[in-house]
Motif scaffolding. Sequence first.
Motif, PDB file in Angstrom:
ATOM      1  N   GLN A  34       0.845  -1.184   0.000  1.00 10.89           N
ATOM      2  CA  GLN A  34       0.000   0.000   0.000  1.00 10.89           C
ATOM      3  C   GLN A  34       0.887   1.244   0.000  1.00 10.89           C
ATOM      4  OE1 GLN A  34      -0.490  -2.241   2.889  1.00 10.89           O
ATOM      5  NE2 GLN A  34      -1.661  -3.519   1.493  1.00 10.89           N
ATOM      6  N   ASP A  80       0.533   5.473   0.432  1.00  9.56           N
ATOM      7  CA  ASP A  80      -0.398   6.548   0.778  1.00  9.56           C
ATOM      8  C   ASP A  80      -0.102   7.789  -0.066  1.00  9.56           C
ATOM      9  OD1 ASP A  80       1.684   8.037   1.880  1.00  9.56           O
ATOM     10  OD2 ASP A  80       1.089   7.727   3.949  1.00  9.56           O
ATOM     11  N   ASP A  94      -7.765  -3.265   0.406  1.00 15.79           N
ATOM     12  CA  ASP A  94      -7.238  -2.557  -0.753  1.00 15.79           C
ATOM     13  C   ASP A  94      -7.389  -3.469  -1.963  1.00 15.79           C
ATOM     14  OD1 ASP A  94      -4.477  -3.946  -1.364  1.00 15.79           O
ATOM     15  OD2 ASP A  94      -4.460  -3.575   0.789  1.00 15.79           O
ATOM     16  N   TYR A 146      -6.042   1.646  -8.433  1.00  8.87           N
ATOM     17  CA  TYR A 146      -5.750   1.189  -7.070  1.00  8.87           C
ATOM     18  C   TYR A 146      -6.756   1.807  -6.116  1.00  8.87           C
ATOM     19  CZ  TYR A 146      -3.409   0.698  -2.568  1.00  8.87           C
ATOM     20  OH  TYR A 146      -3.126   0.425  -1.249  1.00  8.87           O
ATOM     21  N   GLN A 177      -7.773   2.020  -1.911  1.00 13.60           N
ATOM     22  CA  GLN A 177      -7.357   1.790  -0.531  1.00 13.60           C
ATOM     23  C   GLN A 177      -8.542   2.049   0.394  1.00 13.60           C
ATOM     24  OE1 GLN A 177      -4.236   0.882   1.197  1.00 13.60           O
ATOM     25  NE2 GLN A 177      -5.869   0.688   2.693  1.00 13.60           N
ATOM     26  N   GLY A 213     -10.587   6.026   3.088  1.00 12.62           N
ATOM     27  CA  GLY A 213      -9.945   5.426   1.926  1.00 12.62           C
ATOM     28  C   GLY A 213      -9.800   6.408   0.777  1.00 12.62           C
ATOM     29  N   TYR A 251      -8.745   6.379  -3.909  1.00  9.33           N
ATOM     30  CA  TYR A 251      -8.439   5.590  -5.099  1.00  9.33           C
ATOM     31  C   TYR A 251      -7.579   6.430  -6.038  1.00  9.33           C
ATOM     32  CZ  TYR A 251     -11.539   8.227  -8.198  1.00  9.33           C
ATOM     33  OH  TYR A 251     -12.104   9.219  -8.941  1.00  9.33           O
TER      34      TYR A 251
END
Length: 817
Positions: free
Chosen positions: A173, A175, A699, A719, A721, A733, A735
């Motif tokens: 992951q 950020d 995710d 992607y 999250q 979250g 994306y």
Amino acid sequence: MKSNSSRTFMFISSLLIFLSINVLGSSINFPDPKGGTITGTILEAATNKPMEYVNIAVFNWNDSSMLTGTITSESGQFRIDKLPLGVYYLRITFLGFDNKLTDKIELDHTKPTKDIGNITLSPSASKLDEVTIVGEKAKVEYQIDKRVINVDESTVAKGGSAVNVLENTPSIQVDPQGNVTLRGSSDYVVLVDGKPSVLKGSDALKQINAASIKQIEVITNPSARYDADGTAGIINVIRKKDQLQGLNGNINTSIGTTDKYTANALVNYRKGKVNVFAGIDFAKNKYRNSIDINNISYLTEGTQHIEESADQYYHNDNLSGKAGIDIDLNDRNSINLSGSYGEQGYDQGTDTRYNMLWFPANGKIFSFSSNSLDVTGRVPEVTLDYTHKFGENHSLSISSYYTSWDGRDINNLVEKSANDLYQDMGTKSALHFIKDNFNYQYRANIDYKKPIKEGSLEVGGQLRYENRTDDLKFQNLDVQTNTWIVNPLYTYKLDYVNNIYSGYATFSNKVLGIGYMLGIRSEYFTRKISFTNDGSKYDFDKFMLYPSVHLSKDLNGKQQFQLSYSRRINRPQPWLLNKQPGYIDPYNVFQGSPILEPEYTDAFEFNYRLMYKITTLSVQTYFRNTRNSFSTLRLLQDSGIMIHQLINANSQKSYGIEAGLDLNFTKWWQVSTGANLYHSTISALVSGSESSKEAYSWDARLISNFSLKWGTRLQAVSYFQGPGIDAQGNTSGFYTVNISVNQPFMKGKGNIGFTAQNVFNSIKFDYTVKSVKYNNDYQIQAEGPILMITASYSFNNFQNKQRGRSDDASFKGGGMF
């Protein structure tokens, strides 16, 4: 800053190992046979004509490690001499033609020479609706104990750093600020060519140019032969180096929006038993985030409400060179000497505007601040490796490794009063510090591997020594007199010493068709910390055992089951042990703790993989139980300043399931999907009371690859999250979508590409912390979209005679670059 004793220690240690190698080589009467020879001829299937400059690579039959390589002559013939007697296979490659793997080739004393005869290659390019199709290597390869990401196959990562490569990787992951976690944890070890990086975690990955990377190995549950550090696992970055005879190399460069520049070049020359390589890396990248913060603090004198609007930046700079030499002393002994030297650094800072409101007074106070941290350092690395091969799968390796950081940190924080238009109304406060720091680490390893009947035994030992010294001068501004005054509370010298002595043993074999690897690692480590402004001594020592178990079962070559267990440790880095405050802004201060203890994690995994026709399905389940887990505790002072302090939480448990599905719909369209669903529970002592939080998070990623006409490659990556937690807060979250296109030219020698990252500017998330004394809400948005143009050129001395072939003849092997 540099100590003479550290240089002397490095020199003497390396000299002793070098002398021991020579003594070992001269005192033991190793057999030195002439070795074996493999010959053959490569023909084009359609015309039966010889093919020139075809790549021939020799691989060990047991572990698929590459030994050497060559190319065919004008008559299509090749000859590889002086091979150690053993069992091999050949990989035969030529761009535009199908790859071929030979059957088992056995060389022994009775038959040391093998002629494999004529091998024919057929073109792999075919036309479907006028679209040219070219086969390519899998983006992610699944091995028994790790996943291997082939960076050359990731067009979306070109021009970026290792962080951009990992954005598309299962279990990883990333950020909005470029911080990398492995299955939700930031406690992983970054290795570069199997050696530790002087920088840690995300900072190390941000410094590595993606164009210089061959592969990245993600090891989520390492065996006992690996260092025990990293409760989440290991990320090993393998850089490029060519093992083909002759001269070859490549140049890569990129330019991106908002000041992003990278360049990378490497040259490799191999003649006979000697291989020499050299390269240079340059990176200068700027990244920006915006942060909005809404803080409500319930203080004795009333309620304080602060609205903050901040612009955050991160700049990383790197200019480094590297070189090395590999020498095959004879058929059994080889030595490698490599080194690098570079200037590395990063700047990070925050420019913030504040709107403060007090209740019940209802008075508004406006201000703004600027905080900058400039970190620069010189980073040398030296590696000396020696390997002796007794026979097939039987070897002894000795290695010595040294690296250091000699740098300076400069921090400036200024807060100013303002009117409601945020115009400067005078300085409220300011601080400044300069910290000179020098740290180095030395490692010496010895590893022995021996086959025992059908199994394999590995044993080894390691010495690790790390030393760090900081010399910090902290000053506050006297606003009345406009003079800087040294603050004795925060001016100090720090000395940090960490010693680790470890040994390991693993044994692998098969029973009833089940492969197993059993391992144990023992370790004794000591840690000593002292501050000149504190008379206390902060010492810590511990003896630990780290067992590991790996089981695997294959069914008909299409299904595989894996079960594994390992124990891991996360040692806090020196900056996390520093109790001196680090200012984020005037109202937020980070503070480490010299009594922070390591984390200990027991990790379990059960994995399943299915390969059927156009589909590859992989499912991993995992459970991690961590004791003494690190967590950030937020303490509100009566002054309204928030202290962010790292503590040992009681425990953290997480479990989850991760699934991946690869679909090859056609020869020109492949889709890779993956999702990770996990549950976390964190227990900690917060404000004198037991606190426990738990939550589910997830995710997911979707990668679509298209191979189009004229060699054009298109890749789209999505992607997602999900939300997450820590000991006190919750995270929402986000994306993102990345798109890239790559076009080869000059018969494949050159490539030009275009990449768009964070296309919809969608990387944004909220972080919320609530308690009886405060409510904090953070909204963070990353920079986007980021547009980038990349270009590369490869060369070798076999191109001059190329007659109508479709691409260059270089073969990429494993190694340092």
